[in-house]
Design a protein around this motif. Structure first.
Motif, mmCIF file in Angstrom:
data_model
loop_
_atom_site.group_PDB
_atom_site.id
_atom_site.type_symbol
_atom_site.label_atom_id
_atom_site.label_comp_id
_atom_site.label_asym_id
_atom_site.label_seq_id
_atom_site.Cartn_x
_atom_site.Cartn_y
_atom_site.Cartn_z
ATOM 1 N N ARG B 59 0.517 -1.386 0.132
ATOM 2 C CA ARG B 59 -0.024 -0.003 -0.201
ATOM 3 C C ARG B 59 0.638 1.136 0.016
ATOM 4 O O ARG B 59 1.803 1.073 0.508
ATOM 5 N N LEU B 60 0.622 2.070 -0.570
ATOM 6 C CA LEU B 60 1.212 3.338 -0.992
ATOM 7 C C LEU B 60 1.510 4.416 -0.064
ATOM 8 O O LEU B 60 0.018 4.405 0.674
ATOM 9 N N ILE B 61 1.954 4.690 0.619
ATOM 10 C CA ILE B 61 1.568 6.227 1.835
ATOM 11 C C ILE B 61 2.326 7.791 0.783
ATOM 12 O O ILE B 61 3.612 7.810 0.349
ATOM 13 N N PRO B 62 0.916 8.440 0.378
ATOM 14 C CA PRO B 62 1.750 9.388 -0.230
ATOM 15 C C PRO B 62 3.233 10.875 0.377
ATOM 16 O O PRO B 62 2.792 10.114 1.354
ATOM 17 N N PRO B 63 3.700 10.476 -0.188
ATOM 18 C CA PRO B 63 4.873 11.721 0.428
ATOM 19 C C PRO B 63 3.352 13.059 0.941
ATOM 20 O O PRO B 63 2.596 13.034 1.155
ATOM 21 N N GLU B 64 4.316 13.622 1.923
ATOM 22 C CA GLU B 64 3.412 15.011 2.400
ATOM 23 C C GLU B 64 3.441 15.591 2.398
ATOM 24 O O GLU B 64 1.544 16.061 2.073
ATOM 25 N N TRP B 65 3.920 15.934 0.856
ATOM 26 C CA TRP B 65 3.157 17.332 0.395
ATOM 27 C C TRP B 65 2.086 17.096 -0.611
ATOM 28 O O TRP B 65 1.650 17.483 -1.555
ATOM 29 N N MET B 66 1.743 15.731 -0.839
ATOM 30 C CA MET B 66 0.878 15.630 -1.640
ATOM 31 C C MET B 66 -0.773 14.938 -1.126
ATOM 32 O O MET B 66 -0.980 14.178 -0.546
ATOM 33 N N LYS B 70 -1.849 21.553 1.440
ATOM 34 C CA LYS B 70 -0.223 21.537 1.414
ATOM 35 C C LYS B 70 -0.740 22.083 -0.116
ATOM 36 O O LYS B 70 0.351 23.474 -0.431
ATOM 37 N N LEU B 71 -0.508 21.636 -1.176
ATOM 38 C CA LEU B 71 -0.765 22.207 -2.262
ATOM 39 C C LEU B 71 -1.558 22.848 -2.768
ATOM 40 O O LEU B 71 -1.337 23.958 -3.585
ATOM 41 N N GLU B 72 -2.829 23.672 -2.167
ATOM 42 C CA GLU B 72 -3.397 24.819 -2.214
ATOM 43 C C GLU B 72 -2.793 26.059 -2.210
ATOM 44 O O GLU B 72 -2.751 27.004 -2.323
ATOM 45 N N GLU B 73 -1.381 25.929 -0.237
ATOM 46 C CA GLU B 73 -0.903 26.875 -0.433
ATOM 47 C C GLU B 73 0.409 27.340 -1.632
ATOM 48 O O GLU B 73 0.647 28.116 -1.428
ATOM 49 N N ILE B 74 0.715 25.533 -2.107
ATOM 50 C CA ILE B 74 2.159 26.345 -3.221
ATOM 51 C C ILE B 74 1.424 26.520 -4.531
ATOM 52 O O ILE B 74 1.978 27.088 -5.043
ATOM 53 N N ARG B 75 0.342 26.308 -4.294
ATOM 54 C CA ARG B 75 -0.424 27.215 -5.744
ATOM 55 C C ARG B 75 -0.370 28.310 -5.944
ATOM 56 O O ARG B 75 -0.665 29.391 -6.517
ATOM 57 N N ASP B 76 -1.498 28.678 -4.770
ATOM 58 C CA ASP B 76 -1.332 30.485 -4.391
ATOM 59 C C ASP B 76 -0.312 31.034 -4.092
ATOM 60 O O ASP B 76 -0.091 32.104 -4.671
ATOM 61 N N GLN B 77 0.224 30.606 -3.749
ATOM 62 C CA GLN B 77 1.993 31.280 -3.711
ATOM 63 C C GLN B 77 3.241 31.460 -4.750
ATOM 64 O O GLN B 77 3.273 32.491 -4.970
ATOM 65 N N GLU B 78 2.783 30.255 -5.781
ATOM 66 C CA GLU B 78 3.308 30.234 -7.290
ATOM 67 C C GLU B 78 2.477 31.606 -7.923
ATOM 68 O O GLU B 78 2.803 31.962 -8.664
ATOM 69 N N ARG B 79 1.194 31.189 -7.454
ATOM 70 C CA ARG B 79 0.319 32.827 -7.865
ATOM 71 C C ARG B 79 0.989 33.763 -7.853
ATOM 72 O O ARG B 79 0.857 35.582 -8.720
ATOM 73 N N LYS B 80 1.115 34.034 -6.049
ATOM 74 C CA LYS B 80 1.503 35.294 -5.642
ATOM 75 C C LYS B 80 2.825 36.384 -6.567
ATOM 76 O O LYS B 80 2.434 37.198 -6.672
ATOM 77 N N GLU B 81 3.878 34.730 -6.215
ATOM 78 C CA GLU B 81 5.472 35.284 -6.543
ATOM 79 C C GLU B 81 5.147 35.261 -8.164
ATOM 80 O O GLU B 81 4.696 34.712 -8.932
ATOM 81 N N ASP B 82 5.879 36.667 -8.515
ATOM 82 C CA ASP B 82 6.258 36.880 -9.863
ATOM 83 C C ASP B 82 7.468 35.695 -10.038
ATOM 84 O O ASP B 82 7.424 35.579 -11.602
ATOM 85 N N THR B 83 8.139 35.686 -9.252
ATOM 86 C CA THR B 83 9.528 34.318 -9.715
ATOM 87 C C THR B 83 8.774 32.577 -9.304
ATOM 88 O O THR B 83 8.004 33.436 -8.778
ATOM 89 N N PHE B 84 9.915 31.941 -9.247
ATOM 90 C CA PHE B 84 9.507 30.672 -9.399
ATOM 91 C C PHE B 84 9.713 30.110 -7.899
ATOM 92 O O PHE B 84 11.170 30.350 -7.530
ATOM 93 N N THR B 85 8.731 29.822 -7.724
ATOM 94 C CA THR B 85 8.599 29.701 -5.758
ATOM 95 C C THR B 85 9.208 27.895 -5.811
ATOM 96 O O THR B 85 9.328 27.113 -6.925
#
Lengths: 221, 185
Positions: B59-66, B70-85
């Motif tokens: 049985r797979l235990i998904p990585p913590e970030w999956m 967490k991914l919503e945060e990452i997506r929002d951060q990515e949209r907010k910044e001009d550079t690559f996060t």
């Protein structure tokens, strides 16, 4: 004082003597990626290839003795297949470059100073020479001998393109470097120096970083 | 480089699985794995995890970030910044694709994860196109590309580097025959 990283030579190569198998596989992968992305043929790594082949043979001999259908055996087989893929892709990539730039590679080999390492392994050297001879014979038979006598000569060195060392490459820095001089693209711009921090990634001309690729200070990606 | 080769490299990343069998340590060339005990978590490379999963042995235990939050945060951060996060994994795209394809039954809210990662990817690709454009326009000779992942670099590599080579050639006005054909790799 800060080392002038721009002209460091590949004289740290002899350090890679005692590698664990895992480190060995890692250095094979590094060599594979560098070869894939560098525009020119890089120095051959006979010691890595030899050791990897030895590891694979050793493992396969062991597996022959193990009983079939064992889960363990299938895991080992999968790993072997993966390593073999990297190894053959690496060697194939080198052959493609030899076929593409053979006159220049052989010319460089001819002018190589005594003691300086060859970019070709003995097998690759034989292949390159044979390829050159065959190409010449073919061109002669198909076309040149039907030409007027004054047009029967041609220089492969002049007609086969050289590797383009000015092409751009992506890289990741493994060992920090300072004062890398970047030449300007146009006359209005000035030359400037950059430093490469460990772990950072860059897009730059291959010519600027070629010595760093050879010494292993940067990894092409 | 083929996208499949980038995926090949991603398959070396470690993930955690819960094995459904027992087995001693395996001494692979690339390092030791295991021991495997039923139900106990153990780290293995993705290529092995997928194989075991396909054979219904783990049985797979998904990585913590999956994880949707967490991914919503990452997506929002990515949209907010001009550079690559920075991304949670240097192979976030490949791992998402691989793990969701082969083990979606072990990953909660798999469809939302797929969408979130795709949104993040799209945002980053748009930034990448913009910065490639300004790189070419300003005739730069060096760019820092921190936080770009291999798959992202790979999607733009051929086009960008060849375009730069052609422009360089036009500008430096090399004589034909000298090195004008050296780029049809």
């Amino acid at each position: 004082m800060a080392a002038a990283g721009g002209d460091s030579n590949g004289d740290s190569d002899s350090e890679e003597m005692l590698l664990t198998p895992a480190q060995l596989i890692h250095s094979l992968e590094q060599a594979w990626l560098n070869e894939k992305f560098a525009p020119e043929l890089l120095e051959s790594k006979p010691e890595i290839i030899e050791c990897v082949v030895e590891q694979l043979d050793h493992m396969e001999a062991n597996l022959k003795r193990a009983k079939k259908g064992d889960l363990k055996v299938s895991v080992h087989h999968m790993e072997i297949e993966r390593i073999r893929y990297v190894l053959s892709s690496y060697l194939r990539c080198r052959l493609v470059k030899i076929e593409k730039f053979f006159p220049h590679i052989l010319e460089k080999e001819k002018s190589r100073a005594e003691g300086e390492p060859s970019v070709l392994s003995p097998e690759e050297f034989a292949f390159a020479k044979e390829y050159m001879a065959n190409t010449e014979a073919y061109l002669k038979n198909v076309a040149l001998k039907h030409m007027p006598p004054n047009l029967q000569k041609m220089s492969l060195l002049k007609s086969v393109p050289k590797p383009n060392l000015d092409s751009f490459v992506f890289l990741r820095v493994l060992e920090p470097q300072e004062n890398i001089l970047v030449e300007p693209e146009t006359d209005e711009q000035r030359e400037y120096a950059i430093s490469l921090e460990e772990g950072s990634q860059h897009l730059i001309r291959y010519r600027t970083v070629a010595p760093l690729v050879a010494s292993g200070a940067v990894q092409l990606i | 480089m083929e996208p499949a080769e980038v995926e090949f490299l991603a398959e070396k990343e470690l993930v955690t699985i819960a094995a459904q069998f027992s087995l001693d340590r395996i001494h692979l060339i690339g390092g030791d794995l295991g021991p495997f005990n039923p139900g106990l978590p153990v780290e293995v490379p993705v290529w092995l995890a997928i194989n075991l999963k396909q054979r219904q042995k783990c049985r797979l235990i998904p990585p913590e970030w999956m994880d949707v939050g967490k991914l919503e945060e990452i997506r929002d951060q990515e949209r907010k910044e001009d550079t690559f996060t920075p991304m949670p994994s240097p192979y976030y795209m490949e791992l998402t694709k691989l793990l969701l394809n082969y083990a979606s039954d072990n990953i909660p809210r798999a469809d939302e994860i797929r969408t979130l990662v795709k949104d993040t990817w799209d945002t980053r690709m748009a930034k990448l196109r913009l910065s490639a454009d300004s790189f070419v326009r300003q005739q730069e000779v060096h760019a820092k590309v921190d936080n770009l992942t291999l798959m992202e670099i790979n999607t733009t590599r051929t086009f960008l580097t060849q375009a730069l080579d052609h422009m360089y050639k036009l500008r430096t006005n090399l004589q034909p025959g000298e090195s004008s054909h050296s780029q049809d790799f």
